[in-house]
Design a protein around this motif. Structure first.
Motif, PDB file in Angstrom:
ATOM      1  N   LEU A 286     -60.799 -32.026   3.221  1.00  0.00           N
ATOM      2  CA  LEU A 286     -59.754 -31.480   2.350  1.00  0.00           C
ATOM      3  C   LEU A 286     -60.104 -31.612   0.872  1.00  0.00           C
ATOM      4  O   LEU A 286     -59.222 -31.489   0.014  1.00  0.00           O
TER       5      LEU A 286
ATOM      6  N   ALA B 145     -58.145 -34.870  -0.170  1.00  0.00           N
ATOM      7  CA  ALA B 145     -57.158 -34.019  -0.830  1.00  0.00           C
ATOM      8  C   ALA B 145     -56.552 -34.708  -2.045  1.00  0.00           C
ATOM      9  O   ALA B 145     -56.507 -35.934  -2.131  1.00  0.00           O
TER      10      ALA B 145
ATOM     11  N   LEU C  19     -57.079 -24.856   7.620  1.00  0.00           N
ATOM     12  CA  LEU C  19     -57.415 -24.412   6.265  1.00  0.00           C
ATOM     13  C   LEU C  19     -58.866 -23.964   6.151  1.00  0.00           C
ATOM     14  O   LEU C  19     -59.248 -23.331   5.162  1.00  0.00           O
TER      15      LEU C  19
ATOM     16  N   ALA D  68     -56.694 -29.576   8.300  1.00  0.00           N
ATOM     17  CA  ALA D  68     -58.004 -29.276   7.722  1.00  0.00           C
ATOM     18  C   ALA D  68     -58.692 -28.162   8.499  1.00  0.00           C
ATOM     19  O   ALA D  68     -59.321 -27.269   7.917  1.00  0.00           O
TER      20      ALA D  68
ATOM     21  N   ALA E  26     -49.354 -25.662  -3.467  1.00  0.00           N
ATOM     22  CA  ALA E  26     -50.080 -26.583  -2.589  1.00  0.00           C
ATOM     23  C   ALA E  26     -50.725 -25.783  -1.467  1.00  0.00           C
ATOM     24  O   ALA E  26     -50.220 -24.713  -1.085  1.00  0.00           O
ATOM     25  N   ASP E  27     -51.823 -26.283  -0.965  1.00  0.00           N
ATOM     26  CA  ASP E  27     -52.497 -25.623   0.155  1.00  0.00           C
ATOM     27  C   ASP E  27     -51.797 -25.904   1.471  1.00  0.00           C
ATOM     28  O   ASP E  27     -51.803 -25.079   2.378  1.00  0.00           O
ATOM     29  N   ALA E  28     -51.222 -27.108   1.577  1.00  0.00           N
ATOM     30  CA  ALA E  28     -50.508 -27.501   2.795  1.00  0.00           C
ATOM     31  C   ALA E  28     -49.359 -28.412   2.415  1.00  0.00           C
ATOM     32  O   ALA E  28     -49.426 -29.129   1.415  1.00  0.00           O
TER      33      ALA E  28
ATOM     34  N   PRO F 213     -46.755 -22.824   1.013  1.00  0.00           N
ATOM     35  CA  PRO F 213     -48.161 -23.192   1.250  1.00  0.00           C
ATOM     36  C   PRO F 213     -48.735 -22.455   2.461  1.00  0.00           C
ATOM     37  O   PRO F 213     -47.991 -21.995   3.339  1.00  0.00           O
ATOM     38  N   LYS F 214     -50.045 -22.370   2.500  1.00  0.00           N
ATOM     39  CA  LYS F 214     -50.696 -21.671   3.612  1.00  0.00           C
ATOM     40  C   LYS F 214     -50.356 -22.324   4.939  1.00  0.00           C
ATOM     41  O   LYS F 214     -50.142 -21.645   5.945  1.00  0.00           O
TER      42      LYS F 214
ATOM     43  N   ARG G 249     -58.457 -29.568  -2.093  1.00  0.00           N
ATOM     44  CA  ARG G 249     -57.165 -29.054  -1.639  1.00  0.00           C
ATOM     45  C   ARG G 249     -56.023 -29.914  -2.191  1.00  0.00           C
ATOM     46  O   ARG G 249     -56.207 -31.087  -2.499  1.00  0.00           O
ATOM     47  N   HIS G 250     -54.864 -29.323  -2.279  1.00  0.00           N
ATOM     48  CA  HIS G 250     -53.655 -30.046  -2.681  1.00  0.00           C
ATOM     49  C   HIS G 250     -52.710 -30.090  -1.485  1.00  0.00           C
ATOM     50  O   HIS G 250     -52.339 -29.051  -0.933  1.00  0.00           O
ATOM     51  N   VAL G 251     -52.338 -31.297  -1.089  1.00  0.00           N
ATOM     52  CA  VAL G 251     -51.433 -31.483   0.041  1.00  0.00           C
ATOM     53  C   VAL G 251     -50.150 -32.140  -0.469  1.00  0.00           C
ATOM     54  O   VAL G 251     -50.191 -33.157  -1.163  1.00  0.00           O
TER      55      VAL G 251
END
Length: 401
Positions: free
Chosen positions: A189, A232, A400, A397, A270-272, A321-322, A192-194
């Motif tokens: 990660l 992350a 993503l 992860a 955020a990505d997640a 987020p995705k 990435r931003h969680v």
């Protein structure tokens, strides 16, 4: 594993200082480059000549020595390294570290350090158990400092034993190797931003009373910690909990559901996102400005209004987020209720668990979950909450990419 690693050792003033000479020897045998700072009191137990002979490097000790400062300087000394090992770490040295006191070369270097720090405590068992030492150790742990030990056994003082001994050199070496092994693990990660929510929310009734949910925050905090270990950047929005902040995580503290909703959207993009908090579904419609006084035979009426649904709001927002993960804490019809959430909240996954009293999930260290997605239901075995967190972060992860 240790070949080419640069390790700075700070030797404190304890009787166990002689054991650190063995640590230096073993690190050198494994190819590590070792530099040493001796505290003022450390020089009372081991000599610079002995330490220098083992490390093969100049030994540093005096903050105000012009030669030493011109040669390398305490700022460079503490930053031109992969790891700082403090051993033995006396109660006094731990206290100075915890309070940011830079009164000699060792403590100034530790305060200026950019490298990870591992502390190996060594002191009398009563000193280690003293509330002041425990507070200082807890503060260092909250600051991201790692600990090896202390160990249990006989003390230097006659007829005394307990927890406080310096961990044996071979175990310290194993701890250092474990640190570098963890650092070398893949970071799926990275970059990435969680975003994670954790703990309960509380909704005031009056200045002294509130309603809340039963949540220790252990699962949410474990998820945040696992995401950080996976590389992350992690924002943890947490309700009131009694557990330490995870290492390497940005924590935003809130109390009410409305505050949590605001903090969640302030943390985007955020990505997640993993919405693990136990958010109060309702709040009192009217909050008394003063304590509601008890009247015999009369209970004050309470009316409630619905709180914002943070998961659903995020799930249907343009900034979604995705990967979005929600939690379903249920006491009956766990899978059915979780499937309903999956269909209506806009989440990719719902992690469902049985929180009935018999399960011991609230406040416990283990969890049994079912992960629902459009692909179906995946039933996980009962695991520690840390292992549940690691498995969930691995799933995120993977999704993503």
């Amino acid at each position: 594993m240790l070949a080419g690693k640069r390790i700075l050792i700070v030797i404190g003033g304890g009787i166990a200082a002689y054991k650190v000479l063995e640590v230096i020897r073993r690190l050198k045998e494994r190819g590590a480059a070792v530099r040493v700072i001796l505290t003022r009191s450390g020089k009372e137990f081991v000599t610079p000549m002995t330490v220098g002979a083992l490390s093969g490097e100049k030994v540093f000790s005096d903050l105000f020595d012009p030669t030493e400062e011109q040669d390398i300087g305490h700022i460079v000394l503490s930053r031109d390294t992969d790891l700082i090992l403090v051993a033995p770490a006396t109660a006094n040295l731990i206290a100075r570290m915890a309070n940011g006191i830079a009164d000699e070369l060792a403590t100034a270097s530790l305060l200026a350090a950019a490298a990870p720090i591992i502390v190996c405590p060594a002191m009398n068992q009563r000193m280690w158990a003293h509330p002041a030492t425990q507070r200082n150790a807890a503060q260092l742990a909250a600051d991201g400092v790692r600990f090896i030990g202390p160990a249990e056994g006989r003390m230097a003082e006659r007829n005394e034993a307990g927890v406080g001994r310096l961990t044996e050199p071979v175990e310290i070496l194993a701890g250092v190797e474990a640190f570098f092994a963890e650092a070398a693990e893949p970071k799926p990660l990275a970059g990435r931003h969680v975003l994670v929510t954790s703990g309960p929310t509380i909704e005031p009734i009056d200045p002294v009373r509130f309603i809340t949910n039963r949540s220790s925050g252990k699962q949410g905090h474990a998820i945040a910690a696992a995401a950080a270990r996976a590389g992350a950047r992690v924002t943890l929005v947490s309700g009131p909990v009694a557990i330490p902040d995870p290492e390497g995580v940005d924590v935003v503290r809130v109390e009410t559901a409305a505050e949590m909703l605001t903090a969640v959207f302030a943390a985007l993009p955020a990505d997640a996102a993993v919405m693990a908090a136990a958010v109060s579904d309702w709040r009192p419609a009217d909050v008394a400005s003063e304590k509601i006084k008890k009247a015999a035979g009369h209970a004050p009426p309470l009316s409630f209004i619905e709180n914002p649904d943070i998961l659903a709001t995020l799930g249907h927002d343009a900034q979604r987020p995705k990967i979005l993960v929600g939690f379903a804490a249920e006491t009956t019809d766990v899978e059915t209720n979780a499937a309903c959430k999956l269909a209506t909240k806009g989440a990719d996954y719902i992690v469902a668990n049985d929180v009935s009293p018999a399960g011991g999930v609230f406040g416990g260290d283990r969890n049994s979950v079912r992960v629902l997605s459009s692909a179906g239901v995946d039933i996980w075995p009962t695991l520690s909450k840390d292992k549940v967190a690691e498995r969930l972060i691995s799933l995120i992860a993977e999704q993503l990419g």
